[in-house]
Design an enzyme around this catalytic site. Structure first.
Site, PDB file in Angstrom:
ATOM      1  N   ASN A 106       0.719  -1.333  -0.075  1.00  0.00           N
ATOM      2  CA  ASN A 106       0.030   0.107  -0.030  1.00  0.00           C
ATOM      3  C   ASN A 106       0.660   1.184   0.160  1.00  0.00           C
ATOM      4  O   ASN A 106       2.005   1.346   0.714  1.00  0.00           O
ATOM      5  CB  ASN A 106      -0.956   0.038   1.306  1.00  0.00           C
ATOM      6  N   HIS A 123       5.935  -0.858  -2.640  1.00  0.00           N
ATOM      7  CA  HIS A 123       5.410  -0.158  -3.990  1.00  0.00           C
ATOM      8  C   HIS A 123       5.350   1.437  -3.858  1.00  0.00           C
ATOM      9  O   HIS A 123       4.907   2.231  -4.691  1.00  0.00           O
ATOM     10  CB  HIS A 123       3.956  -0.513  -4.331  1.00  0.00           C
ATOM     11  N   CYS A 131      12.642  12.608  -7.593  1.00  0.00           N
ATOM     12  CA  CYS A 131      13.092  13.407  -8.896  1.00  0.00           C
ATOM     13  C   CYS A 131      13.207  12.667  -9.788  1.00  0.00           C
ATOM     14  O   CYS A 131      13.748  11.281  -9.600  1.00  0.00           O
ATOM     15  CB  CYS A 131      14.545  13.776  -8.338  1.00  0.00           C
TER      16      CYS A 131
HETATM   17  C1  BJW Z   1     -10.274  -7.073   1.652  1.00  0.00           C
HETATM   18  C2  BJW Z   1     -11.191  -6.233   1.997  1.00  0.00           C
HETATM   19  C3  BJW Z   1     -11.455  -6.040   3.407  1.00  0.00           C
HETATM   20  C4  BJW Z   1     -11.267  -6.065   0.189  1.00  0.00           C
HETATM   21  N1  BJW Z   1     -10.569  -6.893   4.154  1.00  0.00           N
HETATM   22  N2  BJW Z   1      -9.747  -7.987   2.427  1.00  0.00           N
HETATM   23  C5  BJW Z   1       5.217 -12.158 -13.324  1.00  0.00           C
HETATM   24  C6  BJW Z   1       4.348 -12.833 -13.860  1.00  0.00           C
HETATM   25  C7  BJW Z   1       3.396 -11.916 -14.571  1.00  0.00           C
HETATM   26  C8  BJW Z   1       3.487 -10.661 -14.485  1.00  0.00           C
HETATM   27  C9  BJW Z   1       4.738 -10.063 -14.072  1.00  0.00           C
HETATM   28  C10 BJW Z   1       5.493 -10.969 -13.654  1.00  0.00           C
HETATM   29  N3  BJW Z   1       6.655  -9.955 -12.936  1.00  0.00           N
HETATM   30  C11 BJW Z   1       6.376  -8.839 -13.411  1.00  0.00           C
HETATM   31  C12 BJW Z   1       5.212  -8.793 -13.959  1.00  0.00           C
HETATM   32  C13 BJW Z   1       4.462  -7.675 -14.432  1.00  0.00           C
HETATM   33  C14 BJW Z   1       3.760  -6.775 -13.440  1.00  0.00           C
HETATM   34  C15 BJW Z   1       2.655  -7.636 -12.840  1.00  0.00           C
HETATM   35  O1  BJW Z   1       2.753  -8.015 -11.631  1.00  0.00           O
HETATM   36  N4  BJW Z   1       1.713  -7.690 -13.574  1.00  0.00           N
HETATM   37  C16 BJW Z   1       0.387  -8.345 -13.242  1.00  0.00           C
HETATM   38  C17 BJW Z   1      -0.628  -7.599 -12.858  1.00  0.00           C
HETATM   39  C18 BJW Z   1      -0.130  -9.487 -14.348  1.00  0.00           C
HETATM   40  N5  BJW Z   1       4.732  -6.257 -12.400  1.00  0.00           N
HETATM   41  C19 BJW Z   1       5.431  -5.216 -12.439  1.00  0.00           C
HETATM   42  O2  BJW Z   1       5.455  -4.673 -13.311  1.00  0.00           O
HETATM   43  C20 BJW Z   1       6.167  -4.947 -11.357  1.00  0.00           C
HETATM   44  N6  BJW Z   1       7.545  -4.645 -11.912  1.00  0.00           N
HETATM   45  C21 BJW Z   1       8.394  -5.688 -12.124  1.00  0.00           C
HETATM   46  O3  BJW Z   1       8.129  -6.853 -12.080  1.00  0.00           O
HETATM   47  O4  BJW Z   1       9.307  -5.064 -12.764  1.00  0.00           O
HETATM   48  C22 BJW Z   1      10.295  -6.092 -13.433  1.00  0.00           C
HETATM   49  C23 BJW Z   1      11.501  -5.203 -13.860  1.00  0.00           C
HETATM   50  C24 BJW Z   1      12.827  -5.879 -13.653  1.00  0.00           C
HETATM   51  C25 BJW Z   1      14.022  -4.952 -13.896  1.00  0.00           C
HETATM   52  C26 BJW Z   1      13.840  -3.816 -14.696  1.00  0.00           C
HETATM   53  C27 BJW Z   1      12.419  -3.381 -14.949  1.00  0.00           C
HETATM   54  C28 BJW Z   1      11.294  -4.154 -14.680  1.00  0.00           C
HETATM   55  C29 BJW Z   1       5.753  -3.686 -10.555  1.00  0.00           C
HETATM   56  C30 BJW Z   1       4.496  -3.970  -9.956  1.00  0.00           C
HETATM   57  C31 BJW Z   1       3.931  -2.420  -9.332  1.00  0.00           C
HETATM   58  C32 BJW Z   1       2.710  -2.289  -8.989  1.00  0.00           C
HETATM   59  N7  BJW Z   1       2.237  -1.240  -8.751  1.00  0.00           N
HETATM   60  C33 BJW Z   1       0.600  -1.003  -8.421  1.00  0.00           C
HETATM   61  C34 BJW Z   1      -0.009   0.555  -8.809  1.00  0.00           C
HETATM   62  C35 BJW Z   1       0.643   1.649  -8.224  1.00  0.00           C
HETATM   63  C36 BJW Z   1      -0.191   3.027  -8.637  1.00  0.00           C
HETATM   64  C37 BJW Z   1      -0.711   3.558  -7.475  1.00  0.00           C
HETATM   65  O5  BJW Z   1      -1.174   2.986  -6.513  1.00  0.00           O
HETATM   66  O6  BJW Z   1      -1.026   4.559  -7.791  1.00  0.00           O
HETATM   67  O7  BJW Z   1       0.494  -1.148  -6.885  1.00  0.00           O
HETATM   68  S1  BJW Z   1      -0.512  -1.897  -9.318  1.00  0.00           S
HETATM   69  C38 BJW Z   1      -1.424  -1.890  -7.641  1.00  0.00           C
HETATM   70  O8  BJW Z   1      -1.756  -3.556  -7.297  1.00  0.00           O
HETATM   71  C39 BJW Z   1      -0.705  -1.307  -6.662  1.00  0.00           C
HETATM   72  C40 BJW Z   1      -0.922  -2.630  -5.620  1.00  0.00           C
HETATM   73  O9  BJW Z   1      -0.052  -2.382  -4.550  1.00  0.00           O
HETATM   74  C41 BJW Z   1      -1.012  -3.800  -6.284  1.00  0.00           C
HETATM   75  C42 BJW Z   1      -1.505  -4.972  -5.596  1.00  0.00           C
HETATM   76  O10 BJW Z   1      -3.010  -4.859  -5.519  1.00  0.00           O
HETATM   77  P1  BJW Z   1      -3.687  -5.445  -4.081  1.00  0.00           P
HETATM   78  O11 BJW Z   1      -3.093  -4.498  -2.856  1.00  0.00           O
HETATM   79  O12 BJW Z   1      -3.452  -6.796  -4.021  1.00  0.00           O
HETATM   80  O13 BJW Z   1      -5.227  -4.941  -4.412  1.00  0.00           O
HETATM   81  P2  BJW Z   1      -6.413  -5.447  -5.060  1.00  0.00           P
HETATM   82  O14 BJW Z   1      -7.291  -4.197  -5.402  1.00  0.00           O
HETATM   83  O15 BJW Z   1      -5.803  -6.169  -6.220  1.00  0.00           O
HETATM   84  O16 BJW Z   1      -7.016  -6.448  -4.109  1.00  0.00           O
HETATM   85  C43 BJW Z   1      -7.454  -6.065  -3.055  1.00  0.00           C
HETATM   86  C44 BJW Z   1      -7.898  -7.230  -2.211  1.00  0.00           C
HETATM   87  O17 BJW Z   1      -8.547  -6.998  -0.902  1.00  0.00           O
HETATM   88  C45 BJW Z   1      -8.859  -8.407  -2.727  1.00  0.00           C
HETATM   89  O18 BJW Z   1      -8.464  -9.497  -2.626  1.00  0.00           O
HETATM   90  C46 BJW Z   1     -10.248  -8.178  -1.743  1.00  0.00           C
HETATM   91  O19 BJW Z   1     -10.828  -9.460  -1.880  1.00  0.00           O
HETATM   92  C47 BJW Z   1      -9.574  -7.858  -0.550  1.00  0.00           C
HETATM   93  N8  BJW Z   1     -10.372  -7.095   0.412  1.00  0.00           N
HETATM   94  N9  BJW Z   1     -11.768  -5.365   0.967  1.00  0.00           N
HETATM   95  C48 BJW Z   1      -9.855  -7.905   3.795  1.00  0.00           C
HETATM   96  N10 BJW Z   1     -12.403  -5.163   4.093  1.00  0.00           N
END
Ligand code: BJW
Length: 251
Positions: A106, A123, A131
C-alpha cells in the site's frame, strides 16, 4: 459478524503463540474499511481508469499533468482517511514478536500512521516525491502541495510520485529483505491482497516452501488460498481484532 464469531484452528493459535519471527504482507484490502478504494473488484480504482493511462512511466512521459492530477486526487482522499483496527493490530504484532517485518504494497501511509515502524513500503508512498533526474532525491510531499508540475527541492528537475509503476523494477534491497524475512519467518500473515501483482505475489509461496505457516485473511478466496494453511474469511478490521483477542493483545 462480530469479532467473536471468527474461529481459528488450534494449530494456528499455537503457531502464533510460539512464533519468534512473523511477517505481515498487506494489500489494499486492509485499508478498505478506512475508506481507501482497492484496485480491483467491483468498486476498484481500475474500473474507472485504464491502468496503462496512469500507472506507468510511459503515461507520465506522455502527460505528466494528467498523472499528477490523478495522484493529487488520491493523495487528498487518502489523507482524510484514518487507520482502522486492522492497521492497529498489525502495529501491536510488531511489539509482540522479536523478529517482525511488515511488507506492505500500500502507498497510503496508513500503517505508519497506526504506529508500524518495521515496515517496507514496497510499492512506494503517495506522500513522497521522487526526482526524475536523480532517483536518490526523495522528499516528503504533503497533500497541501497539489501542483501538477512539482519540482525536486534539491535540484529543480521535474518531480514524480514515489510509486512503483507497472514495468518498473522494485527496489532490490526491499525485495531481498522481504524474501529473507518470509524465508526465516515462523508465520506469514497475508492480508487483503488479490495476489496478482508480481514479484510480491510470490512471497507467500516462498514462505510456505521455507516452512512458515501461511495465513490468508481476505474477504474472499484469492490466488493464495492454495498456498495457505489457514484462510480466515471476513473484513480485516474484524478478523484481525478477533485474532488479537485470541492472542491476548492489548485492546
Ligand atoms: C479485503 C477487504 C477487507 C477488499 N478486508 N480483504 C510475473 C508474472 C506475471 C506478470 C509479471 C511478473 N513479473 C512482473 C510482472 C508484471 C507486473 C505484474 O505483476 N502484472 C500482473 C498484474 C500481471 N509487475 C510489475 O510490473 C512490477 N515490476 C516488475 O516486476 O518489474 C520487473 C523489472 C525488473 C527490472 C527492470 C524493470 C522491470 C511492478 C508492480 C508495481 C505495482 N504497482 C501498483 C500500482 C501503483 C499505482 C498506484 O498505487 O497509484 O501497486 S499495481 C496495484 O496493485 C498497486 C498495488 O500495490 C498492487 C496490488 O494490489 P492489491 O493490494 O492486491 O489490491 P487489489 O485491489 O488487487 O486487491 C484487494 C484485495 O483486498 C482483494 O483480494 C479483496 O478481496 C480484498 N479486500 N476489502 C480484507 N475489508
Amino acid at each position: 459478524m462480530n469479532p467473536s464469531s471468527y474461529s481459528f484452528s488450534p494449530q494456528l493459535i499455537q503457531a502464533l503463540e510460539t512464533a519468534r519471527s512473523v511477517v505481515v504482507l498487506t494489500g489494499a484490502g486492509i485499508s478498505a474499511e478506512s475508506g481507501v478504494p482497492t484496485f480491483r473488484g467491483a468498486d476498484g480504482l481500475w474500473n474507472d481508469y485504464r491502468v496503462e493511462e496512469i500507472a506507468t512511466p510511459e503515461a507520465f512521459a506522455r502527460n505528466s499533468e494528467f498523472v499528477w492530477d490523478w495522484y493529487n486526487y488520491r493523495r487528498k482522499l487518502v489523507w482524510e482517511c484514518r487507520p482502522n483496527p486492522a492497521h492497529e493490530v498489525v502495529a501491536l504484532l510488531e511489539k509482540r514478536y522479536p523478529g517482525f517485518l511488515l511488507v506492505t504494497q500500500n502507498v497510503d501511509g496508513l500503517h505508519r500512521r497506526a504506529g508500524s515502524r518495521k515496515i517496507i513500503e514496497i510499492h512506494g508512498n503517495l506522500f513522497r516525491l521522487r526526482c526524475t533526474r536523480d532517483p536518490d532525491h526523495r522528499h516528503d510531499h504533503p497533500p497541501e502541495n497539489s501542483s501538477t508540475t512539482p519540482t525536486c527541492p534539491t535540484c529543480g528537475a521535474p518531480g514524480r510520485p514515489d510509486i512503483v509503476w507497472f514495468g518498473e523494477a522494485l527496489d532490490p534491497e526491499d525485495i531481498d529483505r522481504s524474501m529473507e524475512a518470509v524465508t526465516s519467518s515462523d508465520v506469514t500473515l497475508v492480508i487483503g491482497t488479490s495476489g496478482v501483482v508480481y514479484p510480491v505475489a510470490s512471497l507467500p509461496m516462498l514462505a510456505r516452501r521455507s516452512g512458515a505457516r501461511v495465513v490468508l485473511l481476505n474477504l474472499e478466496p484469492t490466488e493464495h488460498v492454495a498456498v495457505a494453511h489457514d484462510f480466515i474469511q471476513g473484513p480485516a478490521g474484524q478478523t484481525m481484532t478477533a485474532l488479537a483477542r485470541e492472542l491476548g493483545l492489548p485492546e
